[in-house]
Design a protein around this motif. Sequence first.
Motif, short mmCIF file in Angstrom:
data_model
loop_
_atom_site.label_atom_id
_atom_site.label_comp_id
_atom_site.label_asym_id
_atom_site.label_seq_id
_atom_site.Cartn_x
_atom_site.Cartn_y
_atom_site.Cartn_z
N PRO A 18 1.33 19.56 -6.72
CA PRO A 18 0.96 18.51 -5.74
C PRO A 18 2.21 17.84 -5.18
N ALA A 19 2.12 17.41 -3.94
CA ALA A 19 3.21 16.69 -3.28
C ALA A 19 2.84 15.22 -3.14
N TYR A 20 3.82 14.36 -3.31
CA TYR A 20 3.62 12.91 -3.19
C TYR A 20 4.68 12.33 -2.25
N PHE A 21 4.35 11.22 -1.63
CA PHE A 21 5.36 10.57 -0.79
C PHE A 21 5.14 9.07 -0.78
N ASP A 22 6.25 8.35 -0.61
CA ASP A 22 6.25 6.90 -0.41
C ASP A 22 6.65 6.63 1.03
N SER A 23 5.88 5.78 1.70
CA SER A 23 6.12 5.51 3.12
C SER A 23 6.21 4.01 3.36
N PHE A 24 7.23 3.60 4.09
CA PHE A 24 7.44 2.19 4.43
C PHE A 24 7.69 2.08 5.93
N LYS A 25 7.09 1.08 6.54
CA LYS A 25 7.27 0.89 7.98
C LYS A 25 7.29 -0.61 8.29
N LEU A 26 8.22 -1.00 9.14
CA LEU A 26 8.34 -2.39 9.57
C LEU A 26 8.50 -2.40 11.08
N GLY A 27 7.63 -3.14 11.77
CA GLY A 27 7.67 -3.12 13.23
C GLY A 27 7.36 -4.48 13.83
N VAL A 28 7.66 -4.61 15.11
CA VAL A 28 7.39 -5.84 15.83
C VAL A 28 7.15 -5.53 17.30
N ASN A 29 6.23 -6.26 17.92
CA ASN A 29 6.00 -6.18 19.37
C ASN A 29 6.69 -7.37 20.04
N PHE A 30 7.29 -7.11 21.21
CA PHE A 30 7.95 -8.20 21.91
C PHE A 30 7.93 -7.95 23.41
N LEU A 31 8.07 -9.00 24.17
CA LEU A 31 8.07 -8.97 25.63
C LEU A 31 6.85 -8.24 26.19
N ASP A 32 5.73 -8.33 25.48
CA ASP A 32 4.42 -7.80 25.91
C ASP A 32 4.33 -6.27 25.92
N HIS A 33 5.40 -5.59 26.27
CA HIS A 33 5.30 -4.15 26.49
C HIS A 33 6.18 -3.31 25.56
N PHE A 34 6.93 -3.95 24.67
CA PHE A 34 7.85 -3.23 23.80
C PHE A 34 7.39 -3.27 22.34
#
Length: 239
Positions: A18-34
Amino acid sequence: TFFINENTVVVGNPDLLPAYFDSFKLGVNFLDHFTIEAYYINYDGDIIELPRQNNTTNIIAYTPTNLDKKVDYGIDLVFDYSISNRWSLYALTSFYKMTEESDFGEGFVKQEQWSNYSILQNNLTLLEDNSLNIDVNLEWSNKNLMDFQTVENRLISSINISKTIFKNKGVISLSVEDIFNYQDFETSIAYLNQSSTRFQNLDNRFVRLGFRYKFGNTKLSTNERTTDAEERERLKDLN
């Protein structure tokens, strides 16, 4: 074992884990369209279909294999904007690093590669009745690492134009794929005693002209709903 040709086979692997993975993500929206996102994915025993060449028999065998380690991290920037109710624009660019490690018995191998993946999509609607639609799509993939194979630059491009006619019953369409003739690509393998190159020359450059027409009563679904409503009213009157 499945024989693709006299020098290429696909072989199963009963020893897969079996394969396992750890995933981390950090994001932000700004100026309405980015939107900007940073991510990190660490795979333990990732399963890939790995090509391995036998230099004695001259046979390349593709077999699913567990990698010892695989790490993918990068940053994505997305721009999504409707310039007007007739024109929308979507753009994405991702800068990422792929690292793959494995011990093949005859030696330990580690490969890594920084790459860029970008998309640009345009959708434009023209004419007073909004009957003309134009889509332009560009997809760029920089030199990258995938399953211990180096994949060279590739550009996927297309333009699609469609026009509705005959009171929206008919559609004329024109599609052009691989506009710049840069969609074919080359892959190479170079580690330990593995050395090969493959060029993918696909039938993906074409111009397609089409016509579609809806015969019969295109309002059947609307009439059916109206009939149902009238039937309910009739039953009410009977009661």
